[in-house]
Design a protein around this motif. Structure first.
Motif, PDB file in Angstrom:
ATOM      1  N   THR A 171       0.840  -1.382   0.144  1.00 35.35           N
ATOM      2  CA  THR A 171      -0.055  -0.097   0.023  1.00 35.35           C
ATOM      3  C   THR A 171       0.948   1.359  -0.034  1.00 35.35           C
ATOM      4  OG1 THR A 171      -1.655  -1.198   1.229  1.00 35.35           O
ATOM      5  CG2 THR A 171      -1.827   1.193   1.214  1.00 35.35           C
ATOM      6  N   TYR A 172       1.844   1.252   0.795  1.00 34.62           N
ATOM      7  CA  TYR A 172       2.854   2.478   0.961  1.00 34.62           C
ATOM      8  C   TYR A 172       3.466   2.582  -0.612  1.00 34.62           C
ATOM      9  CZ  TYR A 172       7.191   4.898   2.038  1.00 34.62           C
ATOM     10  OH  TYR A 172       8.098   5.953   1.769  1.00 34.62           O
ATOM     11  N   ILE A 173       4.020   1.678  -1.196  1.00 37.08           N
ATOM     12  CA  ILE A 173       4.609   1.826  -2.531  1.00 37.08           C
ATOM     13  C   ILE A 173       3.601   2.300  -3.404  1.00 37.08           C
ATOM     14  CG2 ILE A 173       5.680   0.442  -4.144  1.00 37.08           C
ATOM     15  CD1 ILE A 173       7.485   0.962  -1.934  1.00 37.08           C
ATOM     16  N   PHE A 174       2.302   1.557  -3.666  1.00 36.69           N
ATOM     17  CA  PHE A 174       1.526   2.113  -4.365  1.00 36.69           C
ATOM     18  C   PHE A 174       1.057   3.457  -4.412  1.00 36.69           C
ATOM     19  CE2 PHE A 174      -3.100   2.253  -5.776  1.00 36.69           C
ATOM     20  CZ  PHE A 174      -2.683   2.140  -7.170  1.00 36.69           C
ATOM     21  N   LEU A 175       0.616   3.864  -3.119  1.00 39.26           N
ATOM     22  CA  LEU A 175       0.286   5.279  -2.932  1.00 39.26           C
ATOM     23  C   LEU A 175       1.275   6.182  -3.145  1.00 39.26           C
ATOM     24  CD1 LEU A 175      -2.392   4.508  -0.021  1.00 39.26           C
ATOM     25  CD2 LEU A 175      -2.876   5.241  -2.268  1.00 39.26           C
ATOM     26  N   SER A 176       2.494   5.806  -2.729  1.00 42.99           N
ATOM     27  CA  SER A 176       3.618   6.864  -2.763  1.00 42.99           C
ATOM     28  C   SER A 176       3.961   7.201  -4.227  1.00 42.99           C
ATOM     29  CB  SER A 176       5.034   6.224  -2.059  1.00 42.99           C
ATOM     30  OG  SER A 176       5.490   5.395  -3.097  1.00 42.99           O
ATOM     31  N   THR A 177       3.691   6.086  -5.197  1.00 36.24           N
ATOM     32  CA  THR A 177       3.704   6.447  -6.738  1.00 36.24           C
ATOM     33  C   THR A 177       2.758   7.528  -7.146  1.00 36.24           C
ATOM     34  OG1 THR A 177       4.774   4.177  -6.568  1.00 36.24           O
ATOM     35  CG2 THR A 177       4.174   5.386  -8.805  1.00 36.24           C
ATOM     36  N   LEU A 178       1.519   7.337  -6.553  1.00 37.69           N
ATOM     37  CA  LEU A 178       0.447   7.863  -7.033  1.00 37.69           C
ATOM     38  C   LEU A 178       0.508   9.788  -6.797  1.00 37.69           C
ATOM     39  CD1 LEU A 178      -2.780   6.331  -5.762  1.00 37.69           C
ATOM     40  CD2 LEU A 178      -1.660   6.233  -8.049  1.00 37.69           C
ATOM     41  N   GLY A 179       1.503   9.965  -5.880  1.00 35.37           N
ATOM     42  CA  GLY A 179       1.724  11.618  -5.469  1.00 35.37           C
ATOM     43  C   GLY A 179       3.253  11.810  -5.187  1.00 35.37           C
ATOM     44  N   PHE A 180       3.787  11.392  -4.064  1.00 31.27           N
ATOM     45  CA  PHE A 180       5.142  11.765  -3.580  1.00 31.27           C
ATOM     46  C   PHE A 180       6.103  11.411  -4.565  1.00 31.27           C
ATOM     47  CE2 PHE A 180       2.976  13.582   0.147  1.00 31.27           C
ATOM     48  CZ  PHE A 180       3.783  13.821   1.015  1.00 31.27           C
ATOM     49  N   LEU A 181       5.985  10.292  -5.145  1.00 28.53           N
ATOM     50  CA  LEU A 181       7.170   9.730  -6.244  1.00 28.53           C
ATOM     51  C   LEU A 181       7.064  10.398  -7.294  1.00 28.53           C
ATOM     52  CD1 LEU A 181       9.544   8.102  -6.536  1.00 28.53           C
ATOM     53  CD2 LEU A 181       8.172   6.225  -7.300  1.00 28.53           C
ATOM     54  N   SER A 182       5.868  10.775  -7.892  1.00 27.11           N
ATOM     55  CA  SER A 182       5.908  10.956  -9.430  1.00 27.11           C
ATOM     56  C   SER A 182       5.413  12.626  -9.507  1.00 27.11           C
ATOM     57  CB  SER A 182       4.465  10.186  -9.917  1.00 27.11           C
ATOM     58  OG  SER A 182       4.619   8.947  -9.808  1.00 27.11           O
ATOM     59  N   ILE A 183       4.477  13.177  -8.778  1.00 26.20           N
ATOM     60  CA  ILE A 183       4.126  14.477  -8.777  1.00 26.20           C
ATOM     61  C   ILE A 183       5.147  15.484  -9.055  1.00 26.20           C
ATOM     62  CG2 ILE A 183       2.500  16.319  -7.996  1.00 26.20           C
ATOM     63  CD1 ILE A 183       1.134  13.943  -9.453  1.00 26.20           C
ATOM     64  N   PRO A 184       6.128  15.477  -7.921  1.00 24.18           N
ATOM     65  CA  PRO A 184       6.936  16.681  -7.841  1.00 24.18           C
ATOM     66  C   PRO A 184       7.951  16.443  -9.404  1.00 24.18           C
ATOM     67  CG  PRO A 184       7.509  14.999  -6.195  1.00 24.18           C
ATOM     68  CD  PRO A 184       6.461  14.810  -6.819  1.00 24.18           C
ATOM     69  N   PHE A 185       8.581  15.410  -9.606  1.00 26.70           N
ATOM     70  CA  PHE A 185       9.259  14.943 -10.982  1.00 26.70           C
ATOM     71  C   PHE A 185       8.366  15.630 -12.060  1.00 26.70           C
ATOM     72  CE2 PHE A 185      11.607  12.072  -8.091  1.00 26.70           C
ATOM     73  CZ  PHE A 185      13.014  12.373  -8.398  1.00 26.70           C
ATOM     74  N   ALA A 186       7.080  15.390 -12.007  1.00 20.78           N
ATOM     75  CA  ALA A 186       6.301  15.938 -13.188  1.00 20.78           C
ATOM     76  C   ALA A 186       6.169  17.331 -13.090  1.00 20.78           C
ATOM     77  CB  ALA A 186       4.772  15.305 -13.175  1.00 20.78           C
ATOM     78  N   MET A 187       5.953  17.891 -11.949  1.00 19.72           N
ATOM     79  CA  MET A 187       5.974  19.566 -11.895  1.00 19.72           C
ATOM     80  C   MET A 187       7.272  20.223 -12.430  1.00 19.72           C
ATOM     81  SD  MET A 187       3.620  19.915  -8.465  1.00 19.72           S
ATOM     82  CE  MET A 187       3.345  21.791  -8.798  1.00 19.72           C
ATOM     83  N   ILE A 188       8.422  19.647 -12.288  1.00 15.72           N
ATOM     84  CA  ILE A 188       9.496  20.213 -12.474  1.00 15.72           C
ATOM     85  C   ILE A 188       9.457  20.635 -14.190  1.00 15.72           C
ATOM     86  CG2 ILE A 188      11.960  19.903 -13.093  1.00 15.72           C
ATOM     87  CD1 ILE A 188      12.284  18.497 -10.550  1.00 15.72           C
ATOM     88  N   GLY A 189       8.737  19.751 -14.976  1.00 11.45           N
ATOM     89  CA  GLY A 189       8.732  20.180 -16.409  1.00 11.45           C
ATOM     90  C   GLY A 189       7.639  21.045 -16.677  1.00 11.45           C
ATOM     91  N   GLU A 190       7.076  21.753 -15.839  1.00  8.85           N
ATOM     92  CA  GLU A 190       6.130  22.590 -16.271  1.00  8.85           C
ATOM     93  C   GLU A 190       6.018  23.888 -15.281  1.00  8.85           C
ATOM     94  OE1 GLU A 190       2.218  20.711 -15.690  1.00  8.85           O
ATOM     95  OE2 GLU A 190       2.423  20.427 -13.688  1.00  8.85           O
ATOM     96  N   ILE A 191       6.613  23.823 -13.987  1.00  3.56           N
ATOM     97  CA  ILE A 191       6.368  24.856 -13.107  1.00  3.56           C
ATOM     98  C   ILE A 191       7.347  25.939 -13.135  1.00  3.56           C
ATOM     99  CG2 ILE A 191       7.647  24.008 -11.176  1.00  3.56           C
ATOM    100  CD1 ILE A 191       5.568  24.862  -9.341  1.00  3.56           C
ATOM    101  N   TYR A 192       8.511  25.764 -13.596  1.00  2.00           N
ATOM    102  CA  TYR A 192       9.594  26.852 -13.678  1.00  2.00           C
ATOM    103  C   TYR A 192       9.548  27.450 -15.152  1.00  2.00           C
ATOM    104  CZ  TYR A 192      12.008  24.206  -9.873  1.00  2.00           C
ATOM    105  OH  TYR A 192      12.484  24.063  -8.782  1.00  2.00           O
ATOM    106  N   PRO A 193       9.890  28.949 -14.794  1.00  2.00           N
ATOM    107  CA  PRO A 193       9.925  29.690 -16.116  1.00  2.00           C
ATOM    108  C   PRO A 193      10.984  29.208 -17.114  1.00  2.00           C
ATOM    109  CG  PRO A 193      10.206  30.891 -14.164  1.00  2.00           C
ATOM    110  CD  PRO A 193      10.356  29.603 -13.842  1.00  2.00           C
ATOM    111  N   SER A 194      10.195  29.137 -18.642  1.00  2.01           N
ATOM    112  CA  SER A 194      11.123  28.640 -19.403  1.00  2.01           C
ATOM    113  C   SER A 194      12.869  29.063 -19.669  1.00  2.01           C
ATOM    114  CB  SER A 194      10.520  28.762 -20.933  1.00  2.01           C
ATOM    115  OG  SER A 194      10.399  30.378 -21.011  1.00  2.01           O
ATOM    116  N   LYS A 195      12.852  30.334 -19.180  1.00  2.00           N
ATOM    117  CA  LYS A 195      14.181  31.020 -19.576  1.00  2.00           C
ATOM    118  C   LYS A 195      14.993  30.325 -18.601  1.00  2.00           C
ATOM    119  CE  LYS A 195      16.558  34.494 -21.574  1.00  2.00           C
ATOM    120  NZ  LYS A 195      16.751  34.416 -22.893  1.00  2.00           N
TER     121      LYS A 195
END
Length: 509
Positions: free
Chosen positions: A379-403
């Motif tokens: 359960t820990y592994i599955f739920l960690s992947t749903l948010g804590f593991l995946s989301i911050p890495f995904a947000m790096i691709g969109e949250i920073y200014p392009s410059k």
């Protein structure tokens, strides 16, 4: 007039709409294929995360031609994590020279690392191979996510930026599977891992185009337009649409040729940088990567009555399924909801496992047949992947200014993996000092604090374009009807009839 006659203008509208939908489908298919190709690069480097879990046992066995002790085993696990920050820093510089070039270097360095491990005849040589492999992992942590975020349209971006997490999970699962097959052969596992970088090199060279946004940042605007047309399904000989030209519109901070340091200290760079660092801090100290690096040992420590190598495969399967689920539903639920669900579930599962192990240590007999720790860990592994593991890495691709995206994304992951190396290096010592139940209780507390941080501080980026995300962190909304002063690109938010790209006129359609 005959009632069966359809007016010509209605026929034309129907044909135009059908053609637009056909182009959109064609563009989406191309986006998906290129994003998958870019993310395939991640499999080889990602195997480095799980390699220590399946290789330390064979290396400590008497039959191994390279013998290691407990401390050396810990350094073999940690050495890869120490190499990752170096790769993250290098990725910042390489991505400024091209997303495609960076992905190519990821595969080359990863291949070198795996081959060195395979050919190693001493503990020191294994360490060198692990560090080089870790550099490749660090290099590969961000480029595929950034690339996917830059080529995808708004509708698909939320899904595509999560695919890196899925491919990392797939790489870890494959190396666990190799460990299950070659239980006593750490060399063969390394050799099998080296095959994936070779395949990815072929994909990059033969298939992958450069990111249109990278072309835009380098002033190669004609190439940016032509490349983005392909990603949006528009034939090469057709003129660029207004939507494409507006997508390539320079934002306010690109119009003013400021020094790079001024861009780094703008509000729309500093705030997301702080948010991402804190999120990653909670991610790492909640034990997510410790579970990956020490999967076999974790299975034994948690009291799971199962072949530890097979248990590691189950952990890999749970992580991979979780990454698929978040990829499917991230566009619908955004970033905040999955993160909150993830952190809450991690807190409960680690808390329950800690209590279970504490009761065992106190002499209480729980007649569960070892089912409770299995449920808690999976359960820990599955739920960690749903948010804590995946989301911050995904947000790096969109949250920073392009410059400054390439610099801040590399710096963020560099610091993240410094956190990771600390957690991995200290895990055996934490076990000795705090006991198994104490370590898992620590992970539960960190998960809880991370969930509270998400509730109060994490912004939502769902449904926003990259330019809108940049503006979200600005104090003032600037007027978008501003033209370039140098005449290179002239675009306005309410549309223009003629736009000049590198002195080539592109008519609005």
């Amino acid at each position: 007039m005959n009632g069966n006659v359809v007016p010509i203008d209605i026929k034309m509208d129907w044909k135009n709409n059908a053609e637009m939908k056909r182009r959109e489908r064609k563009g989406v298919v191309y986006q998906i294929l290129m994003s998958l190709s870019a993310n395939f690069v991640i499999i080889g480097p990602a195997m480095g995360f799980g390699y220590s879990a399946v290789a330390l046992g064979p290396l400590r066995s008497e039959s191994s031609d390279v013998q290691i002790n407990f401390n050396q085993a810990n350094w073999i696990a940690t050495s890869s994590a120490l190499g990752i920050p170096i790769g993250c820093v290098l990725s910042s510089f390489l991505m400024r020279r091209g997303r495609k070039l960076t992905l190519l270097m990821v595969s080359i360095i990863s291949f070198i690392g795996w081959i060195i491990i395979y050919m190693s005849n001493s503990y020191e040589q294994i360490l060198i191979g692990r560090v080089i492999s870790g550099i490749g992992t660090g290099l590969g942590s961000i480029p595929a996510t950034v690339y996917s975020g830059e080529i995808a349209n708004i509708k698909w971006r939320g899904t595509m930026v999560t695919w890196t997490g899925s491919f990392i999970a797939l790489g870890v699962l494959i190396v666990y599977f190799f460990g299950c097959i070659f239980k006593e052969d750490w060399r063969m596992i390394a050799l099998m891992c080296s095959l994936f970088p070779i395949l990815s090199i072929a994909l990059i060279v033969l298939v992958l185009p450069e990111s249109p946004m990278w072309y835009r940042e380098r002033g190669r605007l004609e190439e940016a337009v032509e490349t983005l047309k392909k990603f949006r399904g528009i034939p090469k000989d057709d003129p660029a649409t207004t939507d494409i030209l507006l997508e390539l519109k320079p934002n306010n901070q690109q119009r003013h040729k400021k020094h790079l340091m001024k861009h780094l200290f703008r509000r729309n760079a500093i705030i997301p940088f702080a948010i991402m660092l804190i999120y990653f801090l909670f991610q790492q100290f909640s034990g997510i990567f410790v579970m990956v690096y020490y999967a076999v040992d974790i299975v034994q420590s948690a009291g799971i009555k199962l072949d530890p190598y097979l248990g590691a495969v189950f952990i890999g399967v749970a992580r991979f399924i979780g990454s698929i689920v978040i990829a499917l539903f991230s566009s619908k639920y955004g970033r905040r909801v999955p993160s909150i669900v993830s952190g809450s579930g991690m807190t409960l599962s680690m808390g329950m496992l800690s209590i279970y192990l504490l009761m065992n240590d106190k002499g209480y007999v729980i007649k569960d047949g070892g089912i409770i720790p299995v449920i808690c860990v999976v359960t820990y592994i599955f739920l960690s992947t749903l948010g804590f593991l995946s989301i911050p890495f995904a947000m790096i691709g969109e949250i920073y200014p392009s410059k400054v995206k390439d610099i801040l994304s590399g710096l963020t992951t560099c610091i993240t993996y410094i956190f990771s190396s600390i957690t991995i290096k200290t895990y055996p010592n934490m076990l000795l000092v705090m006991g198994k139940h104490g370590v898992f209780f620590f992970y539960a507390i960190v998960s809880l604090l991370g969930t509270l941080f998400i509730i109060f501080c994490l912004p939502e980026t769902k449904g926003k374009s990259l330019n809108e995300i940049e503006e979200m962190f600005n104090k003032k909304k600037n007027d978008s009807n501003v033209l370039e002063s140098d005449g290179t690109v002239a675009m306005v938010s309410n549309g223009v009839e003629n736009i000049q790209v590198d002195h080539v006129n592109v008519n609005r359609v």
